[in-house]
Write an enzyme that holds these catalytic residues in place. Structure first.
Site, PDB file in Angstrom:
ATOM      1  N   ARG A 158      44.442  30.979  48.857  1.00  0.00           N
ATOM      2  CA  ARG A 158      43.570  30.127  48.049  1.00  0.00           C
ATOM      3  C   ARG A 158      43.735  30.348  46.553  1.00  0.00           C
ATOM      4  O   ARG A 158      43.722  31.476  46.073  1.00  0.00           O
ATOM      5  CB  ARG A 158      42.107  30.350  48.448  1.00  0.00           C
ATOM      6  CG  ARG A 158      41.142  29.412  47.742  1.00  0.00           C
ATOM      7  CD  ARG A 158      39.728  29.633  48.197  1.00  0.00           C
ATOM      8  NE  ARG A 158      39.526  29.161  49.560  1.00  0.00           N
ATOM      9  CZ  ARG A 158      38.824  29.834  50.470  1.00  0.00           C
ATOM     10  NH1 ARG A 158      38.320  30.999  50.184  1.00  0.00           N
ATOM     11  NH2 ARG A 158      38.669  29.325  51.671  1.00  0.00           N
ATOM     12  N   HIS A 176      48.407  37.397  56.271  1.00  0.00           N
ATOM     13  CA  HIS A 176      47.744  38.247  55.293  1.00  0.00           C
ATOM     14  C   HIS A 176      48.244  39.688  55.350  1.00  0.00           C
ATOM     15  O   HIS A 176      47.935  40.495  54.476  1.00  0.00           O
ATOM     16  CB  HIS A 176      46.227  38.192  55.513  1.00  0.00           C
ATOM     17  CG  HIS A 176      45.415  38.726  54.392  1.00  0.00           C
ATOM     18  ND1 HIS A 176      44.652  39.871  54.498  1.00  0.00           N
ATOM     19  CD2 HIS A 176      45.241  38.290  53.115  1.00  0.00           C
ATOM     20  CE1 HIS A 176      44.039  40.107  53.347  1.00  0.00           C
ATOM     21  NE2 HIS A 176      44.371  39.164  52.491  1.00  0.00           N
ATOM     22  N   ARG A 188      32.854  47.219  49.311  1.00  0.00           N
ATOM     23  CA  ARG A 188      32.694  46.789  47.927  1.00  0.00           C
ATOM     24  C   ARG A 188      31.826  45.544  47.796  1.00  0.00           C
ATOM     25  O   ARG A 188      30.968  45.452  46.930  1.00  0.00           O
ATOM     26  CB  ARG A 188      34.063  46.503  47.306  1.00  0.00           C
ATOM     27  CG  ARG A 188      33.992  46.156  45.824  1.00  0.00           C
ATOM     28  CD  ARG A 188      35.263  45.471  45.362  1.00  0.00           C
ATOM     29  NE  ARG A 188      35.330  44.086  45.777  1.00  0.00           N
ATOM     30  CZ  ARG A 188      36.418  43.488  46.264  1.00  0.00           C
ATOM     31  NH1 ARG A 188      37.520  44.162  46.409  1.00  0.00           N
ATOM     32  NH2 ARG A 188      36.394  42.218  46.616  1.00  0.00           N
ATOM     33  N   HIS A 240      39.909  47.884  46.471  1.00  0.00           N
ATOM     34  CA  HIS A 240      40.546  46.890  47.331  1.00  0.00           C
ATOM     35  C   HIS A 240      41.170  47.474  48.584  1.00  0.00           C
ATOM     36  O   HIS A 240      41.513  46.739  49.505  1.00  0.00           O
ATOM     37  CB  HIS A 240      41.619  46.151  46.513  1.00  0.00           C
ATOM     38  CG  HIS A 240      42.152  44.912  47.157  1.00  0.00           C
ATOM     39  ND1 HIS A 240      43.403  44.850  47.741  1.00  0.00           N
ATOM     40  CD2 HIS A 240      41.602  43.681  47.306  1.00  0.00           C
ATOM     41  CE1 HIS A 240      43.603  43.637  48.223  1.00  0.00           C
ATOM     42  NE2 HIS A 240      42.534  42.901  47.967  1.00  0.00           N
TER      43      HIS A 240
END
Length: 704
Positions: free
Chosen positions: A414, A444, A573, A601
């Protein structure tokens, strides 16, 4: 929590879960807290404020827009957290309004602090005569030639308003006319000119002064409408639905289909309207009628779109003391000992922790493979790549030199779709085999496989990461890279690429856990195993670090493990739909979020396993989309030393008492508050020896 509250939770399953979108709002509030924190450097606070804006833009253009689609379609079913689309939308309007109010209060506070440092945003009416002349000349020479006023009347329909651009709404009256009905026009603020225009220094002043481009245009608006008097000029900004609807099965060419959808994105359904506070009623009426939007309209007291602060803060010269001190990622000591990556990996696996260790190691790994005459094939997944990625050049060079290069490019990443299309075409032109993944699934997983001829055998070298192959974000995100020549991992890597590029039956993985085929079931089995260990009195613990947790089945499995006696520490997170601290359900679960200088991340999953711990690195968060609609990977860490290093990384995060916030049963977060000495996990991790051991003493950065 009292007995009555417990009774409510157990009688209504939905109350055991937090809503995903409301949880996201709380995440963005934690980002806002970093902008509000006076202990952070001033320009870093400004950047955090910009991130709040860009986060809201994406949230509204995707999540809120999707909820609005459901409302228009008449969808009234409750989600597993107990919300109907309309009920959730009402809550979101209130929460977003509150965070915008707090955001602009923070902007005023940051602006005042900037003023004290000599960085001043000046109102046009406060310009000196010399500054006004300079602004007028800049308008005449630079701004005016690119402006296009667009009238709206019976012969000229409302023009296309692009998403997330700033416009002026202009209400006019004809000179000398007594007509009561005003005239209306709009004007796009040029996005390719600086938002903040520097002004000449006042005499005897060292202040750096700026005026907003929209204020300059507003002041000279009469130059665009001769014969009319401007009655009111107000800013507005529209956010459209930006999600893509792609018929992959019916598409003859996926690349062309995505390009077609990208063109449609420009005309997405309006989802939010931001207007300047005090906008003329007639202008607001015209905008709301055109965009057919009523309740997601926000009056902004201040400049629209504070996202400009990121570039402004980053480009301003002479104020380095208002930023974090720069860090130079160290080159991994294991690879600094020799130029030959393959020689190192034949002896041991290597862990690299970004951004504290340099992403240059990954780039050098691919460059060496592209130039090595013994390398037969390179296979790689690409999800998000930087604007000028050296990896692309290395892959192209490898293909042009005759190597078999296969790249699985995710075209549906995206907001990176256009960039990935450009990379895909460039790679194809150089001779790479470019694959766009499987129908209905996003690719992914972050994995690279290098096949090398060594004597009479082929050896596989693998890189598995928790983050994208992006040298830019690797400087700002915390992510983990594992380099290995482990035989089982190499075999699984080959099979995974075969499944992504060809036809393959179900495969009995040696080491990998892969979504969407078996990750959900494997996670359930791992948690059940921990529960059995706990019930048998053996060591049982789960530590999971991720970006988001929203899958109901995973949450239920965590609840079950906790009820069986498993101690669970979650480091999440962003979004978390699990509600911790409920007696009899989740009192053994803690959830903390770390928001600091770098974006947390990395996805790391630890299972105590009765005293024989297992550690996995993963591309997947525990969200439904990751487990069911994406090709994702969990890779076990076989090397004992590296397992120990990763556990140390987790321990450092769990000890953070400066930037940690703890999720409460009510869905809100509270900052860590203890009497111990400050322990800031990201600052601790900058000392590589703290988690890698003294054998990995920081070396000088290796030139790229």
């Amino acid at each position: 929590m009292n007995a009555e509250e417990n009774k409510i939770i157990h009688s209504s399953p939905a109350t055991a879960y937090l809503n995903r979108d409301l949880s996201w709002i709380e995440f963005n509030r934690r980002v806002l807290q970093e902008a509000q924190d006076p202990d952070n450097p001033l320009m870093e606070r400004a950047k955090f404020l910009a991130i709040v804006s860009s986060n809201l833009d994406e949230f509204i253009s995707v999540r809120v827009a999707g909820i609005q689609d459901q409302i228009r379609a008449g969808y009234t079913k409750k989600d597993f957290t107990g919300y109907t689309p309309s009920g959730l939308h009402k809550r979101l309007v209130k929460r977003v309004s509150k965070i915008i109010t707090d955001q602009y209060r923070a902007f005023q506070a940051i602006s005042r602090s900037m003023h004290k440092e000599g960085i001043v945003f000046v109102d046009y009416e406060d310009l000196t005569q010399a500054q006004e002349l300079a602004a007028e000349q800049y308008y005449r020479d630079i701004i005016y030639p690119v402006l296009t006023p667009m009238a709206v009347d019976q012969s000229r329909p409302f023009p296309l308003v692009h998403s997330q651009f700033i416009y002026l709404a202009v209400v006019l009256s004809r000179k000398g006319s007594e007509e009561e009905e005003p005239y209306f026009a709009i004007l796009q603020i040029p996005s390719n000119l600086p938002r903040c225009i520097p002004l000449p220094h006042r005499s005897n002043s060292k202040k750096r002064q700026f005026v907003f481009i929209e204020d300059v245009i507003r002041q000279h608006i009469q130059t665009l409408f001769s014969g009319y008097d401007p009655v009111a000029v107000s800013e507005f900004r529209l956010t459209r639905n930006s999600d893509l609807t792609i018929d992959e099965e019916g598409a003859e060419d996926l690349l062309e289909e995505i390009e077609k959808e990208l063109r449609k994105r420009r005309r997405g359904v309006p989802a939010r309207l931001e207007v300047q506070k005090g906008i003329h009623p007639y202008a607001l009426e015209q905008l709301q009628a055109e965009f057919e939007i009523e309740d997601f309209v926000f009056e902004i007291e201040g400049p629209l779109d504070l996202g400009f602060l990121r570039n402004f803060a980053g480009s301003l010269k002479g104020f380095s003391y208002l930023h974090y001190p720069p860090i130079v990622p160290v080159y991994p000591a294991e690879f600094d000992e020799t130029e030959d990556f393959f020689e190192v990996l034949r002896e041991r696996d290597v862990l690299v922790y970004h951004p504290y260790e340099s992403f240059d190691a990954m780039t050098d790994f691919i460059i060496q493979a592209s130039e090595d005459e013994h390398v037969m094939a390179i296979k790689m997944t690409l999800y998000r790549v930087s604007g000028n990625s050296p990896l692309i050049a290395a892959l192209a060079n490898a293909a042009e030199s005759g190597k078999q290069v296969t790249v699985v490019v995710e075209l549906k990443a995206r907001f990176d779709e256009e960039r990935n299309i450009a990379w895909a075409r460039k790679l194809e032109q150089s001779g790479c085999h470019v694959v766009y993944g499987l129908v209905g699934l996003k690719t992914h997983a972050k994995i690279t496989l290098i096949v090398r001829q060594e004597g009479t055998e082929l050896r596989r070298y693998v890189h598995v990461g928790t983050g994208n192959y992006n040298d830019s974000t690797a400087k700002a995100y915390t992510d983990i890279s594992l380099f290995t020549a482990h035989k089982e991992i190499g075999l699984d890597a080959s099979e995974l690429f075969n499944q992504m590029t060809g036809y393959s039956a179900d495969y009995d993985w040696n080491s990998f856990i892969v979504a969407p085929t078996d990750m959900s079931q494997s996670l359930q089995a791992l948690m059940q195993r921990e529960a059995e260990h706990a019930q048998a009195g053996r060591p049982a613990r789960i530590i999971a670090k991720m970006n988001s947790l929203s899958n109901q089945q995973v949450i239920d499995d965590l609840y079950s493990a906790a009820q069986a006696g498993v101690s669970i520490d979650l480091i999440v997170r962003g979004v978390c739909c699990l509600r911790p601290g409920i007696t009899g359900l989740s009192e053994r679960i803690t959830v903390r979020s770390i928001v600091d200088r770098f974006l947390e991340h990395s996805r790391i999953y630890y299972f105590e396993n009765g005293g024989n711990p297992e550690v996995y690195l993963s591309s997947a968060d525990w969200m439904t989309r990751n487990l069911t609609r994406r090709i994702e990977l969990m890779c076990p860490v076989h090397d004992k030393l590296i397992r120990k290093q990763i556990v140390k990384i987790l321990e450092i995060s769990l000890q953070d008492n400066v930037k940690s916030s703890f999720l409460q049963p009510n869905g809100y977060y509270e900052r860590a508050d203890d009497k111990k000495a400050p322990y800031r996990s990201q600052f601790i991790a900058m000392d590589v020896t703290r988690w890698k051991g003294s054998s990995a003493s920081p070396s000088k950065p290796k030139p790229s």
